[in-house]
Design a protein around this motif. Structure first.
Motif, PDB file in Angstrom:
ATOM      1  N   SER A  22      37.027  43.245  43.821  1.00  0.00           N
ATOM      2  CA  SER A  22      37.276  41.815  43.600  1.00  0.00           C
ATOM      3  C   SER A  22      36.308  41.264  42.564  1.00  0.00           C
ATOM      4  O   SER A  22      35.105  41.505  42.621  1.00  0.00           O
ATOM      5  CB  SER A  22      37.150  41.038  44.908  1.00  0.00           C
ATOM      6  N   GLY A  23      36.852  40.568  41.575  1.00  0.00           N
ATOM      7  CA  GLY A  23      36.048  39.977  40.510  1.00  0.00           C
ATOM      8  C   GLY A  23      35.891  40.854  39.284  1.00  0.00           C
ATOM      9  O   GLY A  23      35.536  40.371  38.217  1.00  0.00           O
ATOM     10  N   LEU A  24      36.170  42.142  39.401  1.00  0.00           N
ATOM     11  CA  LEU A  24      35.961  43.051  38.266  1.00  0.00           C
ATOM     12  C   LEU A  24      36.954  42.788  37.132  1.00  0.00           C
ATOM     13  O   LEU A  24      36.600  42.882  35.953  1.00  0.00           O
ATOM     14  CB  LEU A  24      36.056  44.502  38.730  1.00  0.00           C
ATOM     15  N   PHE A  36      32.589  35.939  39.774  1.00  0.00           N
ATOM     16  CA  PHE A  36      31.700  35.726  40.913  1.00  0.00           C
ATOM     17  C   PHE A  36      32.414  34.934  42.007  1.00  0.00           C
ATOM     18  O   PHE A  36      32.299  35.252  43.192  1.00  0.00           O
ATOM     19  CB  PHE A  36      30.428  34.997  40.462  1.00  0.00           C
ATOM     20  N   GLY A  37      33.175  33.939  41.623  1.00  0.00           N
ATOM     21  CA  GLY A  37      33.917  33.127  42.588  1.00  0.00           C
ATOM     22  C   GLY A  37      34.924  33.945  43.382  1.00  0.00           C
ATOM     23  O   GLY A  37      35.023  33.811  44.610  1.00  0.00           O
ATOM     24  N   TRP A  38      35.690  34.805  42.707  1.00  0.00           N
ATOM     25  CA  TRP A  38      36.659  35.638  43.411  1.00  0.00           C
ATOM     26  C   TRP A  38      35.952  36.646  44.315  1.00  0.00           C
ATOM     27  O   TRP A  38      36.417  36.913  45.428  1.00  0.00           O
ATOM     28  CB  TRP A  38      37.589  36.362  42.440  1.00  0.00           C
ATOM     29  N   TYR A  39      34.847  37.195  43.848  1.00  0.00           N
ATOM     30  CA  TYR A  39      34.093  38.143  44.686  1.00  0.00           C
ATOM     31  C   TYR A  39      33.616  37.449  45.961  1.00  0.00           C
ATOM     32  O   TYR A  39      33.763  37.970  47.062  1.00  0.00           O
ATOM     33  CB  TYR A  39      32.911  38.715  43.909  1.00  0.00           C
ATOM     34  N   ALA A  78      46.028  37.117  45.104  1.00  0.00           N
ATOM     35  CA  ALA A  78      45.835  35.947  44.233  1.00  0.00           C
ATOM     36  C   ALA A  78      44.845  36.255  43.119  1.00  0.00           C
ATOM     37  O   ALA A  78      45.028  35.836  41.974  1.00  0.00           O
ATOM     38  CB  ALA A  78      45.357  34.752  45.058  1.00  0.00           C
ATOM     39  N   SER A  79      43.803  37.007  43.429  1.00  0.00           N
ATOM     40  CA  SER A  79      42.818  37.394  42.416  1.00  0.00           C
ATOM     41  C   SER A  79      43.448  38.285  41.347  1.00  0.00           C
ATOM     42  O   SER A  79      43.199  38.114  40.152  1.00  0.00           O
ATOM     43  CB  SER A  79      41.648  38.124  43.079  1.00  0.00           C
TER      44      SER A  79
END
Length: 176
Positions: A22-24, A36-39, A78-79
């Motif tokens: 997540s976030g990558l 960072f928000g998604w992580y 969603a991410s």
């Protein structure tokens, strides 16, 4: 493609990276805050919403009930969609900018870095909404020119303050 023009991003790669960690995918797009928000959102969902027993079953290799992990799956999906859509949108924006700068004809002004600043429609029509006349605004020297105060970043393409040595949006050096 010139040396300082940002490269196109692959939407499928952004989506695959977002699915992997997540976030990558957002980090690949250089959207650091969003990454960072998604992580944080995925981690918070796993910690606070998904039952501990379901997480333990996933770690052990046993499939948990789908209803237990559904919130985490929705946030991860969603991410992934967000990373894909951002990559597509960024590529379209880059294409529009490159086609609009390549299609310009006639004389153009350049700033001290040799770049041609974009003139926005609002800049051209400045003062027309208030009904000011040229005499009321004063001589041209007294009117500040917003185009000279901004340059387009060679990395992210956004307008940034020409008095800075770096882009306020992507933090890359403007000395290209």
């Amino acid at each position: 493609m010139s040396d300082h023009e940002p490269s196109r991003r692959r939407p499928w790669l952004a989506a695959a990276l977002a699915l992997l960690v997540s976030g990558l995918g957002h980090a690949y797009l250089r959207r650091w805050a969003r990454a960072f928000g998604w992580y944080v959102l995925v981690t918070a969902t796993l910690v606070f919403v998904v039952p501990d027993a379901a997480v333990d079953r996933v770690v052990a290799g046993d499939p948990p009930p789908i209803g237990d992990i559904a919130p985490a799956l929705v946030v991860v999906a969603a991410s992934v969609v967000d990373a894909y859509v951002l990559a597509v949108r960024d590529n379209r924006t880059r294409e529009r900018r490159s086609s609009s700068t390549g299609a310009e004809e006639g004389p153009s002004r350049s700033d001290d870095r040799g770049e041609t600043p974009r003139i926005e429609a609002a800049t051209v029509a400045e003062g027309t909404e208030t009904g000011e006349t040229d005499a009321e605004r004063g001589p041209p020297e007294a009117v500040s020119d917003p185009v000279e105060d901004e340059v387009s970043c060679p990395h992210c393409g956004r307008d940034t303050d020409a008095t800075l040595d770096f882009c306020q949006w992507c933090a890359e050096s403007l000395d290209a």
